[in-house]
Design a protein around this motif. Sequence first.
Motif, mmCIF file in Angstrom:
data_model
loop_
_atom_site.group_PDB
_atom_site.id
_atom_site.type_symbol
_atom_site.label_atom_id
_atom_site.label_comp_id
_atom_site.label_asym_id
_atom_site.label_seq_id
_atom_site.Cartn_x
_atom_site.Cartn_y
_atom_site.Cartn_z
ATOM 1 N N ASP A 238 -30.596 47.636 28.495
ATOM 2 C CA ASP A 238 -29.045 47.955 28.807
ATOM 3 C C ASP A 238 -28.276 48.407 30.301
ATOM 4 O O ASP A 238 -30.034 48.901 31.080
ATOM 5 N N SER A 239 -27.382 48.879 30.009
ATOM 6 C CA SER A 239 -26.557 49.275 31.029
ATOM 7 C C SER A 239 -27.341 50.462 32.268
ATOM 8 O O SER A 239 -27.648 50.952 33.358
ATOM 9 N N ILE B 236 -30.959 43.272 24.524
ATOM 10 C CA ILE B 236 -30.711 43.479 25.770
ATOM 11 C C ILE B 236 -29.419 42.958 25.223
ATOM 12 O O ILE B 236 -28.738 42.382 24.957
ATOM 13 N N THR B 237 -28.971 43.943 26.873
ATOM 14 C CA THR B 237 -26.962 43.334 26.423
ATOM 15 C C THR B 237 -26.769 42.662 27.688
ATOM 16 O O THR B 237 -28.029 42.754 28.738
ATOM 17 N N SER B 238 -25.694 42.464 28.254
ATOM 18 C CA SER B 238 -24.945 41.989 29.655
ATOM 19 C C SER B 238 -25.740 42.556 30.707
ATOM 20 O O SER B 238 -27.124 41.615 31.496
ATOM 21 N N ALA B 239 -25.972 43.597 30.914
ATOM 22 C CA ALA B 239 -26.487 44.587 32.261
ATOM 23 C C ALA B 239 -28.076 44.017 32.275
ATOM 24 O O ALA B 239 -28.729 43.822 33.387
ATOM 25 N N PHE C 217 -29.393 40.953 30.943
ATOM 26 C CA PHE C 217 -29.489 39.415 30.925
ATOM 27 C C PHE C 217 -29.147 39.514 32.882
ATOM 28 O O PHE C 217 -30.078 38.383 33.396
ATOM 29 N N ARG C 218 -28.049 40.318 33.082
ATOM 30 C CA ARG C 218 -28.258 39.866 34.274
ATOM 31 C C ARG C 218 -29.089 40.068 35.604
ATOM 32 O O ARG C 218 -30.051 40.320 36.500
#
Lengths: 122, 570
Positions: A30-31, A62-65, A67-68
């Motif tokens: 995550d972030s 897994i969050t958006s961070a 995935f980036r």
Amino acid sequence: MESAAGGKGLELVESQSDGVAIVEPRGRIDSMTAGLFGARVAELIRSGSHHLVIDFAEVLYITSAGFRSLLIAGRLIDEFKGKLVLCRMSTEIRRLFEIGGFSDLFEICATRDDGVRKASWP
Amino acid sequence: MNPANLLYGVSDRPPASVCLMNAAQHVMILAPTLVYPIVILRAGGASDAAVVNGVSLSFVALGIGTSLQSLRHRHIGSGYLLTATPTAAYLPAGIAAVTLGGSAMLFGMTLLAGLFEIMLAQVIRRMRAFFPTEISGLCVLLIGTLLGVLGIRLLLGLDGSGVVRSTALGRDFALGVFALAVMVGLNVWAVGRWRMYCAIIGMSAGYLAAAALGAVDAHSRTTLRLAPIMDLPSSPNSLPSFSIDLVLPFMVGALACCLRGMGDITNCQKVNDRDWVRPDLTSIRNGIVADGVSTIAASFLGTLGSSTYSSSVGMSTAAGVTARVIGFWTGGLLVVLSLFPVVAALMVSIPNPVMGAAILFTGCFVMINGLQIITYRLLDARRTFIVGLALTLGLSRDIFPTFYGGLPHAIQPFVGSSLIIGLLTALALNAVFRIGVRSRVTFMFDPGVDSPDVIRSFLEQQGAKWAARRDVIERAIFGTAQAAESIAENSRLEGPIQIEVSFDEFNLDLKLSYRGDEFLIEDHRPTNEEIRDSDDGIRRLAGFLIQRNADRVRSSRRGDKAVLECHYQH
């Protein structure tokens, strides 16, 4: 031979198999942890590990961070004409890849052996 | 969607030959339960010829019941392949009825029981909270163990208290193991028709081996020899009579049939739907109505009341054939076979070890389905005690039969079987444990390093209290953690985030309230380049993931607070 590194929320366990580097994140991406994860994967690629498997068996979510950082790793490995394969996702992680539209962007295998085999192909 | 292990699912229409063979299998595994009407008829002093006639009449009643059960009518029929069977639930009451007032009393009291079961069916939906999914699973599991215990008893020739009654234990045991090995072997290693017809092949092989070894008893052989090949069964002409003393035992029997039907129909639903999430109460209600009408039909035909047959669900699963059209074939076949008394006599003559093997075989599938239904939900301490205590108490009925047999006469109807004890315990505990469980809870947290663990722990504990689905709670955990992360980084958050969660069996709703900018939901996924390279790529992807993760999302401002609401269908 395995080595481990990490901080709160995520531990990274690394190993090699048939010339393929394997990274096994344990915890959440995550972030708070994506920076550590992305930096270590990039370091491995730049140091010559152009055939890489990321084993998701112990990833909680897994969050958006996260995935980036995977997208960045994917672009980096393309620059070196290498191969990145993901493996051993739980149903929940696989669902997150699907709703985020990431399933078709990465090669995903059910087992680590399959992942190593696919990653070692040119 | 049909599960992968089914060759023909509930709505499929297999070829006639497949329907006929599967119907024959379903009729054949009814054999062990035909002993119940025989016991009743003999208790009423019936001759051998009258017993064969009574079994033929039972075929007619079961044929009607099985066909009704396969219907998908608005008011009757579960819509599944689920055969009707004479039931032990009415056995003690039935014996008392024929002893007290002959076939007229059996007629009257069985008629009342059927009507009572239909009434029970009407209140199931309103009592939904008292019949949660894990109790349905417990019911299926108890039925599976009940079949397993009965199978072992028949296979080893044991009586109700576990004493060996077989005079040739070694031979009978070998026969039972042989029949079981054929069924299991074909089911595990064979494919196609061999697997589909494993039960009928195993029972036929067991019967032939029994005949060769002289294990078919002399009385059965005589009855078989004397039975006419074809004859119209004659029904009794008596008017019904009633006894107030027998009302409670028959009502308890009807309640047991209702609970068993709930378990069997739940099992059918699960077997036939890969995406099954909860019992469909309309199908259950209509199935219980069909069961009640079947018992009423049995009363008019002068035979014992019926219930749904758990073994038939196990056998359909084993064969991989659950097409409901086979229910009509089975019903039709039963009615046709009622014209051939020799068939009734032949089925009655199947040796106990072979019957035991068939019941044990089908019981395995029922048991596993029960376990799967129970573990499908998150279980907290309350629900752990409900399942654990009820299961243990239920099983104790078969382990300590002498103790339960010695209990006062007045409570005997409530301790008659492991199923009744287990389910009554579960229903009572569930009613008690509902006290103090709130359907809406709130908590506050400050986003930080530990917040994902705090969110997971809170939602998992709450989900277990509600016995929510694991997959839905996982979605809620991700949605909350992703939202909290994005709010903390992009919404100029001031102070803590408040989370309010509310739940009922069909909905899980999350409301995040905080001081800060309104949460931005994204309808379209940002491109890979935008996610990687733009400043707001991660925020936009978070907005998109949250929208896709929930079934409905709304972001708004209420007073000085921003509110993000996520709805999940349960």
